[in-house]
Design a protein around this motif. Structure first.
Motif, short mmCIF file in Angstrom:
data_model
loop_
_atom_site.label_atom_id
_atom_site.label_comp_id
_atom_site.label_asym_id
_atom_site.label_seq_id
_atom_site.Cartn_x
_atom_site.Cartn_y
_atom_site.Cartn_z
N LEU A 163 0.85 -1.20 0.00
CA LEU A 163 0.00 0.00 0.00
C LEU A 163 0.88 1.25 0.00
N VAL A 164 0.39 2.29 -0.63
CA VAL A 164 1.06 3.59 -0.64
C VAL A 164 0.04 4.59 -0.15
N VAL A 165 0.42 5.42 0.82
CA VAL A 165 -0.55 6.39 1.35
C VAL A 165 0.01 7.81 1.29
N LEU A 166 -0.90 8.78 1.20
CA LEU A 166 -0.52 10.19 1.27
C LEU A 166 -0.95 10.69 2.65
N PRO A 167 -0.01 10.73 3.59
CA PRO A 167 -0.39 11.04 4.98
C PRO A 167 -1.05 12.41 5.11
N GLY A 168 -2.04 12.48 5.97
CA GLY A 168 -2.72 13.75 6.26
C GLY A 168 -3.92 14.01 5.36
N THR A 169 -4.03 13.26 4.25
CA THR A 169 -5.12 13.56 3.30
C THR A 169 -6.49 13.18 3.85
N HIS A 170 -6.53 12.42 4.94
CA HIS A 170 -7.83 12.07 5.53
C HIS A 170 -8.51 13.31 6.11
N LYS A 171 -7.76 14.42 6.21
CA LYS A 171 -8.38 15.65 6.74
C LYS A 171 -8.97 16.49 5.63
N GLY A 172 -8.83 16.03 4.39
CA GLY A 172 -9.34 16.79 3.25
C GLY A 172 -10.77 16.42 2.91
#
Ligand SMILES: CCCCCCCCCCCCCCCCC(=O)SCCNC(=O)CCNC(=O)[C@H](O)C(C)(C)COP(=O)(O)OP(=O)(O)OC[C@H]1O[C@@H](n2cnc3c(N)ncnc32)[C@H](O)[C@@H]1OP(=O)(O)O
Ligand SMILES: O=C(O)CCC(=O)C(=O)O
Length: 238
Positions: A106-115
């Motif tokens: 898996l590859v994630v873009l950290p912090g994007t869950h706040k968007g």
């Protein structure tokens, strides 16, 4: 599900034909995963005590057939869900073997869950894209990325707005993982008409009509209500 690279092949008999088992909520052995206390104790922190398993998958990412179709485009899981609030939904994803960049972790873009929820569609990939594998149209390619290298049995829990995907499997092995999307049974269904989710609603309705001989008019929400299964507490709403 078969990978798009072999979907049109005449006949492939062995495990190469299966890149994903989906909707195993009625399979007692596989569904045990969704009820494991070791998983639910973390899930409950997000959902509260009334817990629904809304979507189950055993992912058997195949060795890439040379067209990079084993990749999973960057997406937000909330795109597929006609229920809210997003903060009461969580995915658990457990590696069934060591996963790293070679076999497509898996590859994630950290912090994007706040968007916010972004627009999704099929990416324009030369080698083809798996059916219903929508990707985010625009995301910042400069955003820092984290590759989740995990040992067998390691589990990650993530928010449905987190932008994530997975890379190509460049090994000859099948990269296996098991996952469940949980939601609070207190969540409520929404109407996605007029939103960016209209395209996935239409596709799910078409598949339901063709595959399960359901009427064209099956509601997107019903496609989820039919598959959801209570794992703890009371089925209050979903
Ligand atoms: C109660 C009704 C429910 C209806 C549900 C429909 C599925 C809903 C999926 C929701 C997923 C939510 C996920 C949220 C979490 C985040 C993610 O996982 S993102 C990725 C989500 N997408 C998926 O997981 C899609 C998984 N794919 C499938 O389940 C199946 O491929 C399918 C879309 C259901 C289609 O399978 P099926 O109908 O069995 O296909 P066939 O009858 O064999 O073929 C029909 C047709 O499609 C071609 N084809 C087959 N496989 C693929 C493929 N991988 N890519 C491209 N095309 C494919 C096949 O060749 C046939 O084409 P033809 O021209 O008609 O011959
Ligand atoms: O297992 C993978 O490769 C990707 C899974 C994923 O992105 C998801 O379940 O949303």
């Amino acid at each position: 599900m078969r990978d798009v690279a072999i979907a049109k092949s005449e006949f492939v008999k062995d495990q190469k034909a299966v890149s994903k088992l989906q909707d195993f909520q009625e399979d007692p052995e596989l569904f045990r995963y969704c009820s494991l206390p070791q998983i639910l104790k973390y899930v409950e922190a997000f959902t509260g005590p009334n817990i629904m398993a809304m979507h189950t998958m055993l992912i058997n990412k195949p060795p890439d057939a040379g067209k990079k179709t084993s990749r999973h485009p960057m997406h937000q899981d909330l795109h597929y869900f006609p229920f809210r609030p997003a903060d009461r939904i969580v995915c658990s994803w457990t590696a069934m073997e060591k996963v790293d960049r070679r076999n497509g972790c898996l590859v994630v873009l950290p912090g994007t869950h706040k968007g916010t929820l972004k627009e999704h569609d099929y990416p324009d990939w030369e080698g083809g894209v798996n059916k219903m594998y929508h990707g985010i149209r625009d995301y910042d390619p400069q955003h820092p990325r984290v590759h989740l290298e995990m040992e067998k049995g390691d589990t990650v829990f993530f928010h449905p707005l987190l932008i994530h995907g997975s890379g190509m499997n460049s090994t000859q092995g099948f990269r296996k993982a098991i996952s469940c999307h949980y939601a609070s049974a207190d969540c409520y269904y929404i109407d996605v008409k007029g939103t960016t989710q209209e395209n996935i609603e239409k596709e799910v309705q078409e598949i339901a009509a063709r595959k399960y001989a359901m009427e064209d008019s099956i509601k997107f929400q019903d496609a989820w209500a039919l598959r959801g299964r209570l794992v703890h507490g009371e089925r209050t709403s979903l």
